[in-house]
Design a protein around this motif. Sequence first.
Motif, mmCIF file in Angstrom:
data_model
loop_
_atom_site.group_PDB
_atom_site.id
_atom_site.type_symbol
_atom_site.label_atom_id
_atom_site.label_comp_id
_atom_site.label_asym_id
_atom_site.label_seq_id
_atom_site.Cartn_x
_atom_site.Cartn_y
_atom_site.Cartn_z
ATOM 1 N N ILE A 45 0.823 -1.202 0.000
ATOM 2 C CA ILE A 45 0.000 0.000 0.000
ATOM 3 C C ILE A 45 0.860 1.256 0.000
ATOM 4 O O ILE A 45 0.500 2.279 -0.585
ATOM 5 C CB ILE A 45 -0.941 0.001 1.226
ATOM 6 N N SER A 46 2.022 1.184 0.633
ATOM 7 C CA SER A 46 2.890 2.363 0.731
ATOM 8 C C SER A 46 3.330 2.879 -0.635
ATOM 9 O O SER A 46 3.641 4.061 -0.784
ATOM 10 C CB SER A 46 4.125 2.033 1.571
ATOM 11 N N GLY A 47 3.342 2.004 -1.631
ATOM 12 C CA GLY A 47 3.780 2.417 -2.972
ATOM 13 C C GLY A 47 5.285 2.596 -3.091
ATOM 14 O O GLY A 47 5.777 3.083 -4.121
ATOM 15 N N ASP A 48 6.021 2.197 -2.081
ATOM 16 C CA ASP A 48 7.477 2.340 -2.083
ATOM 17 C C ASP A 48 8.090 1.097 -2.704
ATOM 18 O O ASP A 48 8.092 0.016 -2.111
ATOM 19 C CB ASP A 48 7.978 2.518 -0.646
ATOM 20 N N ASP A 49 8.638 1.241 -3.918
ATOM 21 C CA ASP A 49 9.211 0.092 -4.613
ATOM 22 C C ASP A 49 10.416 -0.489 -3.884
ATOM 23 O O ASP A 49 10.790 -1.648 -4.110
ATOM 24 C CB ASP A 49 9.609 0.486 -6.036
ATOM 25 N N LYS A 50 11.034 0.289 -2.988
ATOM 26 C CA LYS A 50 12.196 -0.203 -2.250
ATOM 27 C C LYS A 50 11.826 -1.334 -1.296
ATOM 28 O O LYS A 50 12.675 -2.163 -0.943
ATOM 29 C CB LYS A 50 12.842 0.936 -1.472
ATOM 30 N N ILE A 51 10.570 -1.349 -0.843
ATOM 31 C CA ILE A 51 10.164 -2.389 0.098
ATOM 32 C C ILE A 51 9.096 -3.317 -0.487
ATOM 33 O O ILE A 51 8.613 -4.210 0.203
ATOM 34 C CB ILE A 51 9.645 -1.778 1.420
ATOM 35 N N HIS A 58 -3.628 -12.241 -2.184
ATOM 36 C CA HIS A 58 -3.498 -12.226 -3.653
ATOM 37 C C HIS A 58 -3.961 -10.885 -4.232
ATOM 38 O O HIS A 58 -3.360 -10.371 -5.187
ATOM 39 C CB HIS A 58 -4.324 -13.360 -4.268
ATOM 40 N N TYR A 59 -5.012 -10.323 -3.648
ATOM 41 C CA TYR A 59 -5.519 -9.037 -4.131
ATOM 42 C C TYR A 59 -4.449 -7.957 -4.022
ATOM 43 O O TYR A 59 -4.228 -7.190 -4.968
ATOM 44 C CB TYR A 59 -6.757 -8.646 -3.330
ATOM 45 N N TRP A 60 -3.767 -7.885 -2.875
ATOM 46 C CA TRP A 60 -2.751 -6.847 -2.710
ATOM 47 C C TRP A 60 -1.544 -7.087 -3.605
ATOM 48 O O TRP A 60 -0.922 -6.121 -4.081
ATOM 49 C CB TRP A 60 -2.341 -6.736 -1.246
ATOM 50 N N LEU A 61 -1.247 -8.336 -3.880
ATOM 51 C CA LEU A 61 -0.183 -8.614 -4.849
ATOM 52 C C LEU A 61 -0.597 -8.133 -6.231
ATOM 53 O O LEU A 61 0.224 -7.597 -6.997
ATOM 54 C CB LEU A 61 0.128 -10.113 -4.868
ATOM 55 N N GLY A 62 -1.869 -8.309 -6.555
ATOM 56 C CA GLY A 62 -2.380 -7.798 -7.821
ATOM 57 C C GLY A 62 -2.263 -6.287 -7.909
ATOM 58 O O GLY A 62 -1.877 -5.740 -8.959
ATOM 59 N N ARG A 63 -2.582 -5.603 -6.807
ATOM 60 C CA ARG A 63 -2.454 -4.142 -6.781
ATOM 61 C C ARG A 63 -0.991 -3.726 -7.003
ATOM 62 O O ARG A 63 -0.712 -2.731 -7.694
ATOM 63 C CB ARG A 63 -2.958 -3.604 -5.435
ATOM 64 N N MET A 64 -0.079 -4.476 -6.411
ATOM 65 C CA MET A 64 1.345 -4.152 -6.578
ATOM 66 C C MET A 64 1.768 -4.294 -8.039
ATOM 67 O O MET A 64 2.415 -3.394 -8.604
ATOM 68 C CB MET A 64 2.198 -5.077 -5.704
ATOM 69 N N ARG A 68 0.303 -1.581 -10.237
ATOM 70 C CA ARG A 68 1.032 -0.319 -10.105
ATOM 71 C C ARG A 68 2.327 -0.337 -10.917
ATOM 72 O O ARG A 68 2.772 0.701 -11.432
ATOM 73 C CB ARG A 68 1.361 -0.061 -8.634
ATOM 74 N N LYS A 69 2.921 -1.513 -11.047
ATOM 75 C CA LYS A 69 4.166 -1.651 -11.810
ATOM 76 C C LYS A 69 3.913 -1.876 -13.295
ATOM 77 O O LYS A 69 4.847 -2.140 -14.061
ATOM 78 C CB LYS A 69 4.992 -2.813 -11.249
ATOM 79 N N ASN A 70 2.636 -1.800 -13.694
ATOM 80 C CA ASN A 70 2.229 -1.985 -15.093
ATOM 81 C C ASN A 70 2.523 -3.387 -15.616
ATOM 82 O O ASN A 70 2.699 -3.586 -16.824
ATOM 83 C CB ASN A 70 2.901 -0.940 -15.997
ATOM 84 N N ASP A 71 2.572 -4.359 -14.733
ATOM 85 C CA ASP A 71 2.725 -5.752 -15.147
ATOM 86 C C ASP A 71 1.337 -6.381 -15.157
ATOM 87 O O ASP A 71 0.911 -7.045 -14.200
ATOM 88 C CB ASP A 71 3.658 -6.489 -14.181
ATOM 89 N N LYS A 72 0.608 -6.152 -16.243
ATOM 90 C CA LYS A 72 -0.786 -6.558 -16.323
ATOM 91 C C LYS A 72 -0.957 -8.071 -16.235
ATOM 92 O O LYS A 72 -1.912 -8.567 -15.642
ATOM 93 C CB LYS A 72 -1.413 -6.036 -17.607
ATOM 94 N N LYS A 73 -0.030 -8.815 -16.835
ATOM 95 C CA LYS A 73 -0.149 -10.273 -16.846
ATOM 96 C C LYS A 73 -0.125 -10.830 -15.426
ATOM 97 O O LYS A 73 -0.983 -11.640 -15.046
ATOM 98 C CB LYS A 73 0.976 -10.883 -17.680
ATOM 99 N N LYS A 74 0.864 -10.410 -14.648
ATOM 100 C CA LYS A 74 0.967 -10.905 -13.268
ATOM 101 C C LYS A 74 -0.169 -10.370 -12.402
ATOM 102 O O LYS A 74 -0.660 -11.070 -11.503
ATOM 103 C CB LYS A 74 2.314 -10.508 -12.670
#
Length: 367
Positions: free
Chosen positions: A292-298, A323-329, A332-338
């Motif tokens: 949720i933080s949107g910080d790619d470092k973590i 799984h839902y939050w992994l989907g959100r991640m 956000r990274k524009n990896d639509k397939k994953k």
Amino acid sequence: MKKKNAYALLLVLSLIVGLHSFSFGKEAAKGDEQSRLIEGQDLILHRRYDEALKLFKAVKKDFPDSPSGSFGEMAVYEVRMLENEDLSLEKEFSRASEEGRRRAGIVLQKYQPTPWELFISGALFGLDGFLKARKGGWWDAYVAGNKSRQLFKHAKQLDPSFIDADFGLGMYVYWRSVFTKDLWFLKMFPDRRAEGIAIVKEVAERGRFTKEMAGINLGMMYMEEKDYSNASMIFKSFVERYPENIVLRRFLGKVYVAMRKYDDAIAQFSEMGKIDPRIIKYKYFLGATMVISGDDKISAEGERELRDFIAAEKSKYWRASAHYWLGRMYERKNDKKKALIEYNAAHALSPKIEDALKRARGLGGGM
């Protein structure tokens, strides 16, 4: 944590601490019985559950006509289930509840039950009702809750000067309004949240013995009303006093997430894992907060926590949420397939997570 679970916890903690209330009322409870229940309260708040159960078992033996020992056992089982957010000890809870209700029935057959007897009986019916609510048995929960409210009200009538007795009534008024607003068959109840807040706030300011638990309940009310600043101050003070208490840390962590104080939230959820790593829900809250933080470092660490949680968790709903939050991640990274893979996994495990299906369809997929 779902709101009904949060309220159940507050009911448990509040009614246990409320046992202090009758120490100096017009009709004092049996001193030894009450002092031992107060000792049990402290054991529960410090997570010394085996010691608490041993104590409450002795109370049942020494006070066979009182439901207090059974109530204490129910409180232990309920708090432990709330730590795990499950119903794993439902059988143990039900056995204690059945015995307690039988003892409360003896109390209610008396011509003139004392305020203490009415209070402890009301506490037992209330706690029983909120387990029913957690299971979705809303009508049965309402019946038990209303019976509890009537007993508290009767106790207050016998001792009108005792303001602490208003605490349970204020909780009932506020949280009933919160929960019934989404239930079509209980729409006849008006929104009395403001009244409930006012009652509990007065107890927090003027009460003698329930001041602390009134404060905790105010924290939950502020959280519900999105007044996160006041909620965080309240929960922080209680975590400082009860550092071992996992559920209070979870409350504080969730408030920090709402305030976007992600580092503070991560610190609370991490501490939960240190206190008891067997309660794996900490991995869910920790991983979800990192996402949720949107910080790619973590985010990589957040993904590991969520993957570990999915592998260990039994509940389909909780695995679906991860799984839902992994989907959100991934989205956000524009990896639509994953992202699609995770959203579809979430929906397959639990259709209740409707946003997973909506987002999957928005990405051009979904079931």
